[in-house]
Scaffold this active site. Structure first.
Site, PDB file in Angstrom:
ATOM      1  N   GLU C  75       0.814  -1.217   0.000  1.00 58.39           N
ATOM      2  CA  GLU C  75       0.000   0.000   0.000  1.00 58.39           C
ATOM      3  C   GLU C  75       0.848   1.267   0.000  1.00 58.39           C
ATOM      4  OE1 GLU C  75      -0.637  -2.666   1.876  1.00 58.39           O
ATOM      5  OE2 GLU C  75      -2.678  -3.283   1.394  1.00 58.39           O
ATOM      6  N   HIS C 144     -11.071  -6.274  10.066  1.00 59.13           N
ATOM      7  CA  HIS C 144     -11.758  -6.040   8.780  1.00 59.13           C
ATOM      8  C   HIS C 144     -13.122  -5.393   8.996  1.00 59.13           C
ATOM      9  CE1 HIS C 144      -8.747  -9.001   7.548  1.00 59.13           C
ATOM     10  NE2 HIS C 144      -8.972  -8.695   6.299  1.00 59.13           N
TER      11      HIS C 144
HETATM   12  C1  LIG Z   1      -1.888  -4.958   4.379  1.00 58.78           C
HETATM   13  C2  LIG Z   1      -2.947  -5.782   3.753  1.00 58.78           C
HETATM   14  N1  LIG Z   1      -3.279  -5.541   2.478  1.00 58.78           N
HETATM   15  C3  LIG Z   1      -4.224  -6.277   1.865  1.00 58.78           C
HETATM   16  C4  LIG Z   1      -4.868  -7.268   2.527  1.00 58.78           C
HETATM   17  C5  LIG Z   1      -5.956  -8.084   1.828  1.00 58.78           C
HETATM   18  N2  LIG Z   1      -5.489  -9.443   1.592  1.00 58.78           N
HETATM   19  C6  LIG Z   1      -5.776 -10.446   2.424  1.00 58.78           C
HETATM   20  S1  LIG Z   1      -5.072 -11.886   1.976  1.00 58.78           S
HETATM   21  C7  LIG Z   1      -4.373 -11.178   0.627  1.00 58.78           C
HETATM   22  C8  LIG Z   1      -3.539 -11.999  -0.271  1.00 58.78           C
HETATM   23  C9  LIG Z   1      -2.376 -12.570   0.442  1.00 58.78           C
HETATM   24  O1  LIG Z   1      -1.716 -13.459  -0.390  1.00 58.78           O
HETATM   25  P1  LIG Z   1      -0.539 -14.349   0.137  1.00 58.78           P
HETATM   26  O2  LIG Z   1       0.377 -13.526   0.954  1.00 58.78           O
HETATM   27  O3  LIG Z   1       0.047 -15.058  -1.001  1.00 58.78           O
HETATM   28  O4  LIG Z   1      -1.201 -15.377   1.160  1.00 58.78           O
HETATM   29  P2  LIG Z   1      -2.257 -16.529   0.884  1.00 58.78           P
HETATM   30  O5  LIG Z   1      -3.612 -15.916   1.096  1.00 58.78           O
HETATM   31  O6  LIG Z   1      -2.041 -17.038  -0.487  1.00 58.78           O
HETATM   32  O7  LIG Z   1      -2.004 -17.547   1.939  1.00 58.78           O
HETATM   33  C10 LIG Z   1      -4.705  -9.834   0.533  1.00 58.78           C
HETATM   34  C11 LIG Z   1      -4.295  -8.922  -0.536  1.00 58.78           C
HETATM   35  C12 LIG Z   1      -4.532  -7.474   3.876  1.00 58.78           C
HETATM   36  N3  LIG Z   1      -5.138  -8.397   4.618  1.00 58.78           N
HETATM   37  N4  LIG Z   1      -3.552  -6.730   4.448  1.00 58.78           N
END
Ligand SMILES: Cc1ncc(C[n+]2csc(CCOP(=O)(O)OP(=O)(O)O)c2C)c(N)n1
Ligand SMILES: Cc1ncc(C[n+]2csc(CCOP(=O)(O)OP(=O)(O)O)c2C)c(N)n1
Ligand SMILES: [Mg+2]
Ligand SMILES: [Mg+2]
Lengths: 322, 352, 352, 322
Positions: C75, C144
């Site tokens: 972000e 959230h």
């Molecule tokens: C700082 C932040 N930005 C965005 C999100 C929204 N978000 C939740 S999970 C996710 C994807 C995460 O992907 P990854 O790190 O590959 O983990 P996975 O879900 O595949 O285990 C996002 C963008 C968040 N929770 N926190």
């Protein structure tokens, strides 16, 4: 480094202006003639000068609290700089920013960020916008060795690499982040090593030699302009002064100062241009003296310049008052 | 015989005593000792700074680099790490050099320090104290002069403390470090050199207790951190005009000592809140709203807020001086609520 | 014939129309299109999501990946880049997926977007619109479900907008994108499916104008975003009890339409503010304090605030339902200020 | 991978519990029996199981919103998990956290962070504290491939490297960050490549093979425990489900799912233990069936468990009410 006489004199003029400006700011601060923080750029003149003189007028720059050198290299009028340091209407920001923010947005200088690494993503965005709008403008973001530890460095490199932003990340590695030595904090050993995971082209250069900096900048800027890809330049240099004026600098080994002063960018320039006879000592002294006078005049003018009107306290918060 | 210290020295003493009493108290921050990387080659380097205001000076010599940790410029890293250290049994005291920089570690405080206990059902505590520096009037411009008290106060799970005197500085810092919850401890850069009596032995001031710094009958003035002093000056001037001011320093903004504040307002019937932060959604509005809800029937005049402006803090000295609430503005506010109180009463009397 | 849209679709239409009208409008955010990296191999991937709530769905097809940019989870990177893009002549619309994540880009908004114009003497504008999602009631737990309106509203230089109806959503979003200043545009996740009339052609609603969503005489209720609807329900119930409520939706929290709000309060003499955010230093206190300062003599009862609690938002459904202000709490607050108003008046009559 | 029978059955039990739990959560979510977000861990079982079974009871863990697998591998009782998903008093967080935060702090699980990368610096700090207090506890921080772009990743790696924190950064590279493919977002090509500037020891492992994960974990944990240095493990895996239940997953090529399912960690385990005759299919089926029953019982129990008392809305905000 084959440069014409005017170019050489232009480089020298900027470097001497910066040095004289910083020396004067330093003594004025010590004499309590200046309020607020003053971050001295002395010792790093070759970097601002070498890079900024390679930029086009429409290129973007982000700077830091240590911005005097960048602004002067960008030809911000000295009176606009002194006016800002003194908080007068004649200041480049009308007095609202002060020394830490004394840059000219009208010259594409987006900010002198008081927040370490704060300018990096902004520069990447400006560079991207130019590209998206069909312009071949590039952006340069200046920062220090300490700034590479901020999350913003990492996120900006990622953004720039992924979206092809023609931005040049310029690290002025002056061996200290405040009082903290680079050999303590820079685990990677060098800043260029940190560019690798992002696939960002990175070069290290002697930041005390304006010609070396200029050559490196020329290549990186051209590369960014034509490929749209980011690059990183690590310029090795030394901060002659403290973190800011008033810093007692007890953490600096005295021999270190002497060693670096022996490689002073002004001295180096003088040697490099007089030895092959490109310019004479007389040429240089004349410009240097002119710089001294200009700086003195600018400080004198600022001291007489009017204070801002109270009404401006509330202007410029928003563009439109809706 | 009273022992006089500056706030800076009172804080330094509090840190030293906390570290002497408990090996688990450690400090983290940028240049909080200074000279990191130069200790061997150049011993004078150690303790070069003690932070930009010297608050932590001399602690490195006594406690070593393991307990006075100079960190890289990575607030998310070391504030986040402090949370982990706190959970693992220590009492870390990270320093955010200026409160203006909170943005670089805000997530760690908003979502982790503040919420870990609640979200996970109360099984853990986060005993950390985040020291940070607030305030305008230092000619430090828009990114080194903010106060931002309200951003932290809004967040449940954080405690927010801001001393205005050396006595309070020491007692509140020791209390914060001993507290089991995350405390944001705000030090005003323009108050560091303020002197006052400080006992040598360690003592604590319970968080959440306000201090009545001047008793009075006609109006209650709440001063927020440095504004306590400005309010006191205004009270002195108003006394000459025959107006008796009660000046209260909440000291702790979260929890807030609403009892002391409301009791005073109920008695005086007039409230002026002086807060150098920006006006919107601020501590000034918080305390005003408290009165409008819980002391409404006792209020005899409008609640007045004397605050910084809705603008960044400007550098230019005359502009900055306009930004910061001063004695004349407080005097005007007090007079106006008293005057309008009378007017209001007259209006009621006249059936309007 | 009225054309009914959900807020989600109204927002989508606003974005589409803004992008059609101006090539410089670009969107950035995590998965705002979706399927990045799969476009070639698997064309259905493109536009897989349109963000977690589908607000940006279908825009990729029309505008392509250069204008609907799926970003890494960084972000600070893409919000900061948006600032640079804005300065360089574009009108970026970055999305912070949930407002809860503001901590990861807070510095860019607090110190750069908000202050670049002021600190540098007014030479630049930052026309960007940060879209983000607020609100509890979605069983999304403490990280959230936040609203955090007040954190942004406190900061001079930012504008803060939060629509509660489809009509406002479209008009305010178009206005925000056209605005020359940084606007935080807050969308409540529990309102996306709310339907209402939305004209097809583009239109704007000036930022800083409140909307009187229900006229009434006895009490002014200010509803903050989703609470507008809860306030309206309460007003219906109170009508049956013979109490006439005026319900106002400020829509824009910064700038705030103080005129509309104060005019109503002066007329009704009673104020209840309903804000689902935490109580301290909130919009609720902001608007209460406004009344206590500028409508004091017209207030005939205590100002009541109906807010979320000073706790994180809990997951457990019955607990979360207690967290969020509901109709009974608003009804009680209205009745209590009216009752106490009478009591107060009696007290005055009895010389107490 | 010479493991005794009990160990093997223990691994299998945990993996089957996780799989059954996630399948049941998925169907219950689809049937609208669960409120809120559910992030399915199916496909990644070998990672949680392989790593967490190598930890000591006093080691620290941070997890994410995708935490069910980590908690079950840590032996959080299934009823405490289902209770949490349903928001009941019997939940591991008393119902306050829900699925995204269903971890047990009493078992050293600091959090299931809803903020991407939020747990990393916290884990580094917990690891450091142990060391400073003379304990040889380590910390493991789980995160996804998408999390490496957060500033927090970079700042945590720097902190851990500089201050010698015995923390193991475990990236579960499941090829997607929400809908965004790793080949789009991961400029470095791999997560291990990103560890280099920090001088952090990094290893990649097949995350579908619990034995490979376990071996790698054993080494890295021992290394961290005895040297006090951080390490990074990138476990290659696949998220069978969507980002969360309800995600239509149109961005996933169907053949990709099939390919990865052919390497399923449970299938792989079955083959690896039955082929050399370490365990029989009967042994495995018995445990798998027990897991199914345990999960079903746990969901049934949760549905009957009491809701939290309204009074707890305001408890646990602070430790001490001062
Ligand atoms: C700082 C932040 N930005 C965005 C999100 C929204 N978000 C939740 S999970 C996710 C994807 C995460 O992907 P990854 O790190 O590959 O983990 P996975 O879900 O595949 O285990 C996002 C963008 C968040 N929770 N926190
Ligand atoms: C986010 C943030 N943290 C801390 C500071 C305080 N600070 C100002 S300058 C500085 C040192 C920066 O060092 P470096 O990046 O090497 O730049 P230099 O001053 O040497 O040019 C620090 C820690 C800040 N301005 N912003
Ligand atoms: Mg430096
Ligand atoms: Mg992933």
């Amino acid at each position: 480094m084959i440069e014409d006489r005017d170019t050489l004199l232009g480089l020298w003029q900027r470097m001497t202006r910066i040095r004289r400006f910083e020396e004067r700011a330093s003594t004025d601060k010590e004499a309590d003639l200046l309020e607020g923080y003053i971050h001295n750029y002395s010792g790093q003149e070759a970097i601002a000068t070498g890079i900024i003189t390679q930029l086009r007028a429409d290129d973007w720059i982000t700077s830091t609290y240590r911005n005097h050198g960048h602004s002067i290299a960008r030809d911000v009028p000295l009176e606009a700089m002194t006016g800002e340091l003194l908080g007068r209407t004649t200041g480049v920001c009308g007095g609202k920013g002060g020394s830490m923010h004394a840059v000219d947005q009208d010259l594409g200088m987006i900010g002198g960020m008081g927040i370490v690494a704060g300018g990096m993503p902004i520069a990447a965005g400006a560079a991207l916008a130019a590209r998206r709008r069909g312009q071949d403008r590039v952006a340069v973001t200046f920062f220090g060795d300490g700034a590479v530890h901020q999350g913003a460095f990492h996120e900006s490199m990622t953004f720039a690499a992924l979206f092809n932003c023609p931005v040049i990340f310029v690290c002025e590695n002056n061996l200290y982040a405040e009082t903290t030595a680079v050999d303590y904090h820079l685990i990677a050993g060098s800043v260029i090593a940190m560019a690798e995971p992002y696939g960002v082209h990175a070069t290290q250069v002697d930041g005390m030699d304006v010609f070396a900096v200029r050559d490196a900048a020329e290549q990186l800027i051209a590369r960014a302009r034509y490929t749209g890809r980011p690059a990183l330049l690590e310029a090795m240099t030394y901060r002659y002064g403290g973190q800011y004026e008033g810093d007692t600098q007890t953490y600096k080994p005295p021999q270190e100062v002497a060693q670096w002063r022996a490689r002073d960018p002004l001295l180096t320039f003088r040697r490099r241009v007089t030895e092959p006879g490109l310019l004479t000592h007389g040429d240089l002294d004349e410009v240097a003296e002119r710089s001294r006078v200009e700086v003195a005049d600018a400080f004198a003018a600022a001291a007489l310049a009017p204070w801002p009107d109270p009404s401006v306290l509330l202007t410029d918060v928003y563009t439109e008052i809706s | 015989m009273t022992r006089e210290l500056t706030i800076k020295d009172a804080l330094n003493e509090a840190l030293r005593q906390a570290m002497e009493a408990d090996d688990d108290v450690v400090l983290l921050g940028e240049d909080i000792a200074g000279g990191a990387g130069r200790d061997e080659a150049y011993p004078e380097a150690a303790d070069a700074w003690g932070g930009p205001f010297g608050v932590t000076q001399g602690l490195l010599g006594q406690f070593g680099r393991d307990r006075v940790m100079d960190t890289p410029i990575a607030e998310t890293g070391f504030v986040g790490a402090s949370i982990g250290m706190a959970i693992a049994g220590m009492r870390p005291v990270p320093e955010i050099m200026y409160v203006d920089f909170i943005g670089t570690s805000f997530d760690q405080l908003l979502n982790h320090a503040a919420k870990l206990r609640y979200l996970y059902g109360g099984k853990v505590s986060v005993p950390m104290t985040v020291r940070t520096v607030t305030g305008a009037g230092f000619r430090a411009a828009g990114e080194h002069s903010q106060t931002l008290y309200s951003l932290y106060t809004h967040i449940p799970g954080l405690k927010v403390v801001a001393p205005a005197t050396p006595y309070d500085a020491k007692g509140l810092l020791l209390a914060a470090i001993q507290d089991s919850d995350p405390v944001i401890f705000m030090e005003h850069k323009r108050l560091y050199m303020t002197t006052g009596h400080v006992p040598e032995e360690p003592y604590t001031i319970p968080l959440g207790t306000a201090s009545i710094v001047r008793a009075g009958d006609d109006v209650t003035i709440i001063g927020v951190q440095k504004m306590v002093h400005t309010a006191l000056e205004a009270a002195t001037e108003l006394e000459q005009q025959g107006i008796s001011c009660e000046v209260i320093d909440p000291r702790s903004y979260s929890p807030l000592d609403t009892d002391t504040i409301l009791t005073s307002i109920r008695r005086t019937g007039h409230l002026v809140v002086v807060d150098e932060s920006h006006p919107r959604c601020s501590l000034a509005t918080d305390i005003s709203a408290l009165a409008a809800e819980h002391a409404f029937h006792d209020l005899r005049g409008p609640v007045r807020m004397v605050t910084g402006t809705h603008s960044p803090v400007p550098f230019s000295p005359p502009l900055e001086d306009l930004y910061v609430p001063d004695v004349p503005r407080i005097v005007d506010a007090v007079r106006s609520t008293l005057d309008q109180g009378r007017k209001g009463a007259e209006a009621v009397a006249h059936g309007r």
